[in-house]
Enzyme design. Sequence first.
Site, mmCIF file in Angstrom:
data_model
loop_
_atom_site.group_PDB
_atom_site.id
_atom_site.type_symbol
_atom_site.label_atom_id
_atom_site.label_comp_id
_atom_site.label_asym_id
_atom_site.label_seq_id
_atom_site.Cartn_x
_atom_site.Cartn_y
_atom_site.Cartn_z
ATOM 1 N N ASN A 242 9.249 -3.341 -0.420
ATOM 2 C CA ASN A 242 9.947 -2.058 -0.315
ATOM 3 C C ASN A 242 8.972 -0.933 -0.642
ATOM 4 O O ASN A 242 8.331 -0.956 -1.687
ATOM 5 C CB ASN A 242 11.120 -2.019 -1.290
ATOM 6 C CG ASN A 242 12.006 -3.255 -1.168
ATOM 7 O OD1 ASN A 242 12.206 -3.781 -0.081
ATOM 8 N ND2 ASN A 242 12.516 -3.725 -2.289
ATOM 9 N N GLN B 100 12.276 0.762 -3.333
ATOM 10 C CA GLN B 100 11.192 0.476 -4.285
ATOM 11 C C GLN B 100 11.559 1.030 -5.659
ATOM 12 O O GLN B 100 11.854 2.223 -5.786
ATOM 13 C CB GLN B 100 9.867 1.088 -3.813
ATOM 14 C CG GLN B 100 8.702 0.708 -4.732
ATOM 15 C CD GLN B 100 7.329 1.146 -4.215
ATOM 16 O OE1 GLN B 100 7.225 1.986 -3.315
ATOM 17 N NE2 GLN B 100 6.280 0.575 -4.785
ATOM 18 N N HIS C 282 4.378 -4.420 -4.562
ATOM 19 C CA HIS C 282 4.781 -5.797 -4.852
ATOM 20 C C HIS C 282 5.558 -6.401 -3.693
ATOM 21 O O HIS C 282 6.241 -5.706 -2.957
ATOM 22 C CB HIS C 282 5.572 -5.897 -6.158
ATOM 23 C CG HIS C 282 6.802 -5.040 -6.242
ATOM 24 N ND1 HIS C 282 6.754 -3.673 -6.390
ATOM 25 C CD2 HIS C 282 8.112 -5.361 -6.212
ATOM 26 C CE1 HIS C 282 7.986 -3.183 -6.457
ATOM 27 N NE2 HIS C 282 8.835 -4.187 -6.338
ATOM 28 N N HIS D 10 8.280 -9.383 -2.804
ATOM 29 C CA HIS D 10 9.295 -10.289 -3.337
ATOM 30 C C HIS D 10 9.270 -11.587 -2.535
ATOM 31 O O HIS D 10 9.314 -11.545 -1.307
ATOM 32 C CB HIS D 10 10.696 -9.679 -3.188
ATOM 33 C CG HIS D 10 10.905 -8.408 -3.944
ATOM 34 N ND1 HIS D 10 11.453 -8.391 -5.211
ATOM 35 C CD2 HIS D 10 10.663 -7.117 -3.622
ATOM 36 C CE1 HIS D 10 11.537 -7.132 -5.628
ATOM 37 N NE2 HIS D 10 11.060 -6.336 -4.680
#
Length: 141
Positions: free
Chosen positions: A88, A95, A101, A103
């Site tokens: 995101n 986000q 990052h 997931h």
Amino acid sequence: MGSNCIFCKIIKGEIPTDSKIFEDENCFVFLSISPVNFGHALVIPKKHFENIYEVPDELIAKLSVAIKKTAKAVKKAVNAHGINIANNNERPAGQVVPHLHFHIIPRFSKDGDINILAEHHKKYKNGEAKSVAEKIKSEWE
Ligand SMILES: [Zn+2]
């Protein structure tokens, strides 16, 4: 930015985590503390980049390999029926932590139609995160 970043603090060990799965000079992999399903892991660069727009090509290539390895290890460790990989970028896209990052979310037939952006509700009990992380580590190839 980096100094107040919760993920940077986890990487540096300033926030202790018992859910680390993997690390090398570029990447850090650990369990989400509020997973969609148990085994939900996060793959992050060790160096602070806010989002996908900023990360150098060379580094995103290395992260991609870690993402693939994590997906395979998580799937085996929790016997998932499928895996979502989500990234995101910026608040309107969901986000929450401003450190790039990815997931890695194990999914099960019984999940039905859940919203992986919204449903980060599960909580590990004492010691459970560590044992799930150990299981994923044991499946790491
Ligand atoms: Zn950071």
